[in-house]
Design an enzyme around this catalytic site. Structure first.
Site, PDB file in Angstrom:
ATOM      1  N   GLY A 596       0.826  -1.202   0.000  1.00 23.88           N
ATOM      2  CA  GLY A 596       0.000   0.000   0.000  1.00 23.88           C
ATOM      3  C   GLY A 596       0.862   1.254   0.000  1.00 23.88           C
ATOM      4  CB  VAL A 598       5.063   4.698   2.785  1.00 20.49           C
ATOM      5  CG1 VAL A 598       5.794   5.134   4.045  1.00 20.49           C
ATOM      6  CG2 VAL A 598       5.196   3.197   2.589  1.00 20.49           C
ATOM      7  CE  LYS A 616       7.251   0.587   5.706  1.00 23.82           C
ATOM      8  NZ  LYS A 616       8.116  -0.613   5.666  1.00 23.82           N
ATOM      9  CG  ASP A 700      16.054  -5.912  -0.181  1.00 23.46           C
ATOM     10  OD1 ASP A 700      16.917  -5.748  -1.070  1.00 23.46           O
ATOM     11  OD2 ASP A 700      14.915  -5.453  -0.260  1.00 23.46           O
TER      12      ASP A 700
END
EC number: 2.7.10.1
Length: 941
Positions: A596, A598, A616, A700
């Protein structure tokens, strides 16, 4: 585009690394009309002079033509050195969907610009000679984007660009022999247009083709075969009378279907009567129809948070069988405020649109709220009628049972700084209790801003960090699917003063010590070596004794829980929206995430000051798995407390949308911030050291996932790919699923090849982050594909030092990129090394020398073919895959490989070799030849 038609300044973009020499001037054309021209006369060809047009719309054409009118001065008339003077210039183009070009973007070089041709003059101006203009027409294509720019590059020419005309070719509309051909813009050099028969003519055989011209050849000289047209006039004697139609040339005339008519003879289709319609998919013999009437008798049935709506079909279907229904929902949260669409706050089954049956279930309704549900009937012509479709509405007011009141709160234990409390579980006939919330305040200082809130998933809790000998007022309330209930009656409890605990606690302590000494004596007699083990297991297993060992806190993977929601409740704090103030008028959407948006907002929690937060949100229409995955990041972040790890403020799951609230980082992500200032490597390493000590792998780590606050503190964020490390001897690893996405440019080779992730693979990623920092946000491995990156790393290629990068920092990067993961430093080693460099700033003045260029970095890692082994310039260039420059070398006067010994970078620039990787490859091959010819030590570049 035609510059001759412009009446004001063109204001094209001019660029050069040296002094720009293109100049826009006014002049007169051959008809003495005022025109705008660009002129340049370079005395030194060491710099490339660029000129770029404005954005040119392609207007549907895939092939366009550029007509250039220019004059060129002869080199011999200028008196300059023949190797510095040019009688040519280069034409490039660049495609784009928007007018996005700036003074620095795209980069002024071949790739991203596409070279069209090197344009040479047919007529050269001489001193005292006759002025002759050159006209060149060049083709550009294929063009797929919405428009393009033209770019002109001069490297030593003296010329005037008199006019530029851009055009495309099209075939005009044509009617010939009962066949009609539309206007056509060709998509290729030769394209055949399909025609149709004119009105009252019919087709037999293949479709009509364009007629042959008188000369029988196209503009490119290809012969065209003549094709006879096959359209013929329909005889009036067989035309259908009024009131009948025939869709083709064969068959019998038939009467018009229901609610349609014809007004002329020979009709191929009947027209619908006023008020009646046909859908686009209906055939000509289908009767015309109308939209349906409204649904009837909506019956609502509400059960807690679920609403079921049933209805009867419309009285009139409109004469069609493709009937469907749509549900619309509006919510009125107060009697004074407006009613608004429900949006994603409610869910539907089977769906919200295109319902074939006559029942729908609705979830997610709020308690004590009024809703209006509208059922709309639709068929295939409803959207064509131009009127609002028929509908029926029903009003619903929910009255879900709120959680029951917690009746009694009792104290189990107390110390100087803590209270252990429990309470009775309230009876809930309809809903299960999901969580409890406690509010506690010091009695003498009771105010809303000095009260504290905490949550518990069970009917007991330990309040810590309390003031000694102080009375606290405590209240509890429960939360179910219907939301929070009311707080219980206030209960008052007191922490202990300084000194010993109660007699019962003293007795218990004495018993524990006695038992401990007895067992200690027994164990000591049997084995002295087990003494440490005894103390550890004794104290760890006893509920009344708390053991705190420094550094043993370990991250717990939320996916190891049987119910991942339990991990969310344990590690992520639920924020109570009514008691807290979350200002939802977000100032901007910072970015769009996987789940979605932020956003930035402000959060005021009782007992704390108001702060900016990042919010968020989970977008509507999510599945239960998506909800668990979204909240798993909160259960991960909630376990970390470190100045260089993003801090979790809490979550909101009791209302829509579901939110994760974190601290707000004013300066955004590191990859974009690096374009303004340098990075903070030590803070990133410190945060990763903390995660590694908790046996946690990030997977990541990249500059885009490092956030920076207003104090320029870097914090590691985005734990979406992170997972717990399973212990495997001394080498904890994580094996990803086969379908997981891997950020190739930041990932260690063993993680790419075998999906094995360790803290050592995070160290590799940290080396890439260091490179991003020192290159001020440059993309790792530039425009190489992912597969090229994998191949390059396998061949031991490593990223070169960025410009002005200190040698010690690049060496740290190379240490992080060791192929053997056991040879890479740990994050604790990296923190120590960076601390030493910070304490010794003089060491950072030693700048590393670049070993590989960005355009074709692998080229420098291999030994190129020596020119001396080739018989000609062309053979040598083909051997090193640089054959594109063969004409440039020959035009510059290099006819044999023996002439290459003294060539320089400036010479290559003059010949149009502008890419740094190509220059390096050519010079490397020449240098290899030079060293070998001198019979000295063999050197491999």
């Amino acid at each position: 585009m035609n510059t001759k038609a412009e009446t004001s300044d063109l204001r094209w973009t001019i660029f050069s690394h040296a002094k720009p020499e293109w100049e826009e001037v006014s002049g007169l054309d051959e008809e003495n009309n005022s025109v705008r021209t660009y002129e340049i006369c370079q005395m030194d060809s060491s710099s490339s002079q660029w000129l770029r047009s404005g954005f040119i719309q392609r207007r549907g054409a895939s092939q366009v033509y550029v007509e250039l009118t220019f004059t060129m001065m002869e080199c011999s008339s200028r008196g300059t050195h023949h190797r510095s003077c040019k009688e040519t210039f280069n034409l490039y183009y660049y495609q784009a969907d928007t007018n996005e070009a700036t003074a620095t973007y795209p980069p002024w070089m071949e790739n991203p610009y596409v070279k069209v041709d090197t344009v040479a003059a047919d007529f050269l101006l001489k001193k005292g000679g006759v002025k002759k203009t050159n006209v060149k027409t060049l083709r550009i294509g294929p063009i797929s984007k919405r428009g393009f720019y033209l770019a002109f590059q001069s490297q030593g020419a003296c010329m005037a660009l008199l006019s530029v005309r851009v055009f495309f070719k099209k075939c005009p509309a044509l009617v010939n022999s009962l066949s009609s051909f539309p206007e056509t813009i060709p998509r290729s050099l030769v394209q055949e247009a399909q025609g149709v028969c004119v009105e009252h003519a019919s087709q037999q055989g293949p479709r009509p083709h364009p007629p042959t011209s008188s000369v029988g050849r196209t503009a490119r000289g290809h012969k065209i075969s003549k094709i006879n047209l096959t359209c013929f006039l329909v005889s009036a004697s067989v035309a259908c009378p009024v009131g009948q139609f025939k869709s083709g040339t064969e068959g019998q005339c038939t009467g018009c279907p229901g609610f349609s008519y014809t007004a002329i003879r020979g009709s191929s289709e009947c027209t619908c009567r006023p008020g009646f319609l046909r859908a686009e998919t209906d055939t000509p013999d289908t009767p015309c129809t109308v939209p349906p009437s409204a649904p009837r008798s909506i019956v609502p049935k509400i059960n807690n948070t679920t609403l079921t709506l049933d209805w009867n079909e419309p009285r009139e279907s409109g004469g069609r069988t493709d009937l469907s229904y749509t549900v619309r929902c509006t919510v009125c949260r107060s009697s004074k405020g407006p009613c608004l669409p429900c949006g994603d706050s409610v869910s539907y089954r089977p769906s919200e649109h295109g319902i074939v049956g006559r029942r729908v279930e609705v979830w997610g309704l709020l308690p004590h709220t009024m809703y209006t549900f509208t059922i709309i009937a639709l068929n295939g012509v409803s959207l064509l009628s131009g009127t609002d479709p028929a509908s029926e509405s029903v009003n619903i007011t929910t009255s879900h049972d709120v959680p029951a009141l917690v009746s009694v709160i009792q104290k189990s234990n107390s110390t100087e700084s803590s209270l252990t409390l429990h309470w009775t579980v309230p009876v809930q006939p309809h809903n299960t209790i999901l969580q409890y919330q406690l509010r506690y305040c010091e009695k003498e200082r009771r105010s809303e801003d000095q009260c504290y809130y905490t949550e518990s998933s069970r009917n007991q809790i330990v309040l810590t960090d309390l003031r000694r000998a102080t009375q606290y007022e405590v209240q509890v309330r429960a939360r179910t699917m219907a939301g929070y209930g009311s707080f219980s009656h206030t209960a008052i409890f007191r922490t202990l003063p300084d000194g010993l605990d109660s007699p019962a606690q003293l007795l218990m302590t004495g018993i524990l010590i006695a038992v401990g000494l007895l067992l200690l004596n027994t164990v000591y007699a049997s084995s002295y070596d087990c003494l440490d083990c005894f103390f550890f297991f004794f104290f760890l297993s006893h509920d009344s004794v708390c053991l705190s060992l420094e550094g043993v806190k370990v991250y717990i993977d939320p996916f190891t829980y049987e119910d991942p929601n339990e991990a969310v409740r344990e590690f992520a704090k639920e924020i109570d929206v009514p008691s807290s103030r979350l200002k939802s008028t977000f100032y901007c959407v910072l970015l769009l995430g996987e789940f979605g948006e932020v956003c930035r907002g402000r959060l005021k929690i009782p007992g704390k000051k108001e702060n900016y937060v990042a919010i968020k949100t989970l977008k509507g229409g999510y599945t239960e798995k998506q909800r668990r995955d979204f909240l798993s990041e909160a259960s991960i972040m909630g376990q970390f407390q470190h100045p260089n790890i993003i801090h979790l403020e809490g979550i909101i799951t009791a209302s829509c949308p579901v939110m994760i609230i974190t601290e707000f980082m004013e300066n955004g992500a590191l990859d974009s911030f690096l374009r303004v200032t340098g990075g903070m490597l030590r803070g990133i390493a410190s945060g990763m050291k903390y995660l590694a000590e908790m046996s946690y792998v990030h997977r990541d780590l990249a500059a885009r996932n490092i956030l920076i606050n207003s104090n320029l503190v870097c914090k590691v964020s985005d734990f979406g790919l992170s997972r717990f490390l399973q212990e495997n001897s001394s080498d904890p690893t994580y094996t990803s699923s086969l379908g997981g996405k891997i950020p190739i440019r930041w990932t260690a080779p063993e993680a790419i090849a075998f999906r094995k992730f360790t803290s050592a693979s995070d160290v590799w990623s940290y080396g890439i982050v260091m490179w991003e920092v020192m290159s001020f946000g440059e993309r790792p491995y530039w425009d190489m594909s992912n597969q090229d990156v994998i191949n390059a790393i396998e061949q031991d290629y490593r990223l070169p030092p960025p410009p002005d990068c200190p040698t010690h920092l690049h060496q740290l990067m190379l240490d992080c990129w060791q192929k053997d993961r056991s040879a890479r430093p740990r994050f604790s080693d990296l923190v120590s090394a960076l601390d030493k460099l910070i304490r010794n700033p003089a060491s950072l003045k030693i700048v590393a020398q670049e070993a590989a260029g960005p355009a074709y970095p692998l080229l420098d890692q291999r030994a190129p073919l020596a020119p001396s082994s080739c018989s000609s310039i062309g053979e040598w260039l083909r051997a090193i895959k640089m054959e594109r420059y063969e004409d440039s070398f020959l035009q510059a006067g290099f006819t044999s490989v023996d002439q290459l010994a003294q060539i320089s970078t400036q010479d290559l620039l003059h010949m149009g070799v502008t890419l740094a990787g190509h220059q390096r490859k050519i010079l490397c091959s020449i240098q290899t030849m030079t060293f070998r010819n001198k019979s000295t030590t063999t050197v491999t570049f």
